[in-house]
Design an enzyme around this catalytic site. Structure first.
Site, mmCIF file in Angstrom:
data_model
loop_
_atom_site.group_PDB
_atom_site.id
_atom_site.type_symbol
_atom_site.label_atom_id
_atom_site.label_comp_id
_atom_site.label_asym_id
_atom_site.label_seq_id
_atom_site.Cartn_x
_atom_site.Cartn_y
_atom_site.Cartn_z
ATOM 1 N N GLU A 172 0.822 -1.230 0.000
ATOM 2 C CA GLU A 172 0.000 0.000 0.000
ATOM 3 C C GLU A 172 0.847 1.267 0.000
ATOM 4 O O GLU A 172 0.650 2.156 0.834
ATOM 5 C CB GLU A 172 -0.961 0.003 1.202
ATOM 6 C CG GLU A 172 -2.032 -1.050 1.092
ATOM 7 C CD GLU A 172 -3.140 -0.938 2.147
ATOM 8 O OE1 GLU A 172 -3.009 -0.146 3.081
ATOM 9 O OE2 GLU A 172 -4.152 -1.675 2.002
ATOM 10 N N GLU A 291 -5.602 -8.145 -0.553
ATOM 11 C CA GLU A 291 -6.292 -7.859 0.713
ATOM 12 C C GLU A 291 -7.750 -7.562 0.406
ATOM 13 O O GLU A 291 -8.039 -6.602 -0.337
ATOM 14 C CB GLU A 291 -5.681 -6.661 1.453
ATOM 15 C CG GLU A 291 -4.384 -6.988 2.152
ATOM 16 C CD GLU A 291 -3.877 -5.838 3.022
ATOM 17 O OE1 GLU A 291 -4.684 -5.123 3.640
ATOM 18 O OE2 GLU A 291 -2.644 -5.667 3.051
HETATM 19 O O1 AHR Z 1 -5.238 -5.859 6.905
HETATM 20 C C1 AHR Z 1 -5.133 -4.732 7.722
HETATM 21 C C2 AHR Z 1 -4.393 -3.593 7.063
HETATM 22 O O2 AHR Z 1 -5.162 -3.086 6.018
HETATM 23 C C3 AHR Z 1 -3.080 -3.939 6.407
HETATM 24 O O3 AHR Z 1 -2.010 -3.899 7.284
HETATM 25 C C4 AHR Z 1 -2.931 -2.853 5.377
HETATM 26 O O4 AHR Z 1 -2.197 -3.285 4.248
HETATM 27 C C5 AHR Z 1 -4.354 -2.447 5.052
HETATM 28 O O5 AHR Z 1 -4.534 -1.092 5.125
#
Ligand code: AHR
Length: 502
Positions: A172, A291
């Site tokens: 990210e 994610e």
């Molecule tokens: O999964 C929780 C968080 O969400 C992770 O650390 C990050 O990559 C995202 O913002």
């Protein structure tokens, strides 16, 4: 309400990469400590890993697990997690304002992954660090021996390299919250140079470059265009993330959000095509949606608590308790990935244990399945094969994110080896049962049909330590075969898996 669905043997989308059912473990909250790792737990193995959790992960059948972050990775020194455990440093984790004991590092995670039957998808730190730390980490993990870092791995007890194929170039990096956040141009340059160095070591590695953290990011989708312009020849996947919220308690709007996900994937797919054409390139870069999940139940209270605490080790954090409504959402999200499996090759539910996770644990006590465990597990087990291009005829509703959200959300998968057709269907109507007529053309004779249903009258029903089976799949005898068509009626707000043996 009635829905007509047609599957035809000649209309398919793609062969699904099994890594569409990947997962994610971050050094965050109790994911690692008292999650997968708890020396002294009644089921702990000699290396401190909980066998009860390994059993649930094995049952979930997730072929790849991303590690060690997440936001955590952007200030992580991987060397802190190697060597004798008693000598490892405790560090402050800037992402979650906690302390990291480093009792689990790459050796422990690799052993755990092997026991859990999952491959490693490793991330390098391109936030506080860069190319040099990344190349050393890859050498440590993948080089057989005869070099500084590979010999250190051998000295630390692991003779054979692990040969991890899949590597994320940071996490990210578009997010201002990220330690070492960069502009798209800065990150694109760094990611490209890092990818070149890693490829100089091994050109068979699969590399994932960071796309957007969400389609609501102000820099989306220009971020993708800039980053891909810089890295297209060196990377294999662009990573996307998205979390789903229902603060307003509006189920119809909540369940419409996968339309937004679909548009996000479609847009980035367009950017990939644009950059490919612009570069006159022959190679294809695909999407790693590494994610995704529902995340809102504890989000605001976690943010408040974090501000006040004093660097605790493995605190309760992001422990969303999922309900039956989330089962429907997770089903629709996975269906979207299956329908987009030509471009989404990898996807990771975030996360795996305790932290916004399908598996929960009590320290010293039980491990149990959250509600969302079930739709994930059914898809992971039975959603492998060829994704089918279905023709769906069903009424729809108007939402804030799309004008026509079909009440029936459905995907279909043909497993030629097993001779099965599997459909995952969510009735997004809150009051009306749905009569589904599903015809299967040119697949051969359908012999049997099985219907598995997840339904609860209370959308807020949860699974807890004391009532772990409140929401779970049950077989029904409600589906019938009429020639090569399945007929069944599914209840309002319900999740179904329909399996046909050919
Ligand atoms: O999964 C929780 C968080 O969400 C992770 O650390 C990050 O990559 C995202 O913002």
């Amino acid at each position: 309400m009635e829905a007509r669905v047609t599957a035809h043997a000649r209309y398919s989308i793609a062969d699904i990469d099994k890594r569409l059912y990947g997962s994610f473990l971050e050094h965050l909250g109790r994911a690692v400590y008292t999650g997968i790792y708890e020396p002294g737990h009644p089921t702990a193995l000699a290396n401190g890993m909980r066998q009860d959790v390994i059993d649930l992960v094995r049952e979930l059948d997730t072929p790849v697990c991303r590690y060690p972050g997440g936001n955590f990775v952007s200030a992580y020194n991987w060397e802190d997690g190697i060597g004798p455990q008693q000598d490892r440093p405790t560090r402050l984790d800037l992402a979650w304002r906690t302390s990291e004991s480093n009792q689990v590092g790459i050796h422990e995670f690799a052993e755990w992954a092997e026991a859990a039957g999952t491959d490693m998808m490793l991330a390098v730190n391109l936030g506080s660090r860069g190319l040099d730390a990344a190349r050393n980490f890859v050498e440590y993990v993948n080089h057989p021996g005869g070099s500084q870092w590979s010999d250190l791995r051998r000295k630390n007890g692991r003779a054979e390299p692990w040969n991890a194929r899949l590597w994320c170039l940071g996490n990210e990096m578009d997010g201002p919250w990220q330690v070492g956040h960069k502009s798209a141009a800065e990150y694109g340059h760094l990611a490209n140079e890092t990818a070149k160095a890693l490829r100089a070591f091994d050109d068979k590695l699969e590399l994932v470059v960071c796309g957007s953290s969400h389609s609501d990011m102000a820099t989306y989708p220009q971020w993708e265009a800039t980053v891909l312009d810089a890295t297209y020849d060196q990377v294999d996947y662009i990573s996307l993330h998205m979390y789903f919220e229902n603060y307003e308690k509006n189920t119809a709007e909540f369940l419409a959000l996968p339309e937004k996900l679909d548009r996000y994937i479609g847009t980035v797919s367009g950017v990939l095509d644009f950059v490919k054409a612009n570069k006159r390139s022959k190679r294809d870069v695909k999407i790693s949606f590494d994610e995704w999940n529902v995340w809102y139940h504890e989000r605001k209270s976690d943010a408040r608590r974090m501000k006040e605490w004093d660097w605790p080790h493995a605190p309760v954090l992001l422990e969303d308790i999922y309900n039956f409504e989330d089962v429907l959402q997770v089903g629709c999200i996975i269906n979207t990935f299956i329908r987009r499996s030509d471009v989404v090759r990898i996807a990771c539910i975030a996360q795996l244990v305790n932290v916004i996770a399908p598996i929960m644990t009590a320290p010293g006590g039980a491990a149990w399945r959250q509600t969302i465990y079930h739709p994930f597990q059914l898809a992971s087990r039975y959603g492998r094969g060829t994704a089918l291009l279905l023709d769906v005829d069903c009424a729809s509703y108007v939402s804030n994110v799309a004008d026509a959200v079909s009440y029936l959300d459905i995907s279909g998968v043909h497993d030629g080896d097993a001779g099965t057709l599997t459909f995952f269907a969510i009735n997004r109507h809150g009051n009306e049962p749905m009569e589904i007529n599903l015809s299967m053309e040119r697949f051969g004779t359908a012999k049997t049909v099985e219907h598995t249903l997840i339904k609860h009258d209370d959308l807020e029903a949860t699974n807890t330590k004391d009532n772990p089976e409140n929401v779970k799949p049950r077989k029904t005898d409600g589906a019938t075969l009429e020639g090569n068509a399945v007929r069944l009626t599914v209840p309002p707000y319900s999740y179904s898996m329909i399996r046909v043996q050919l």
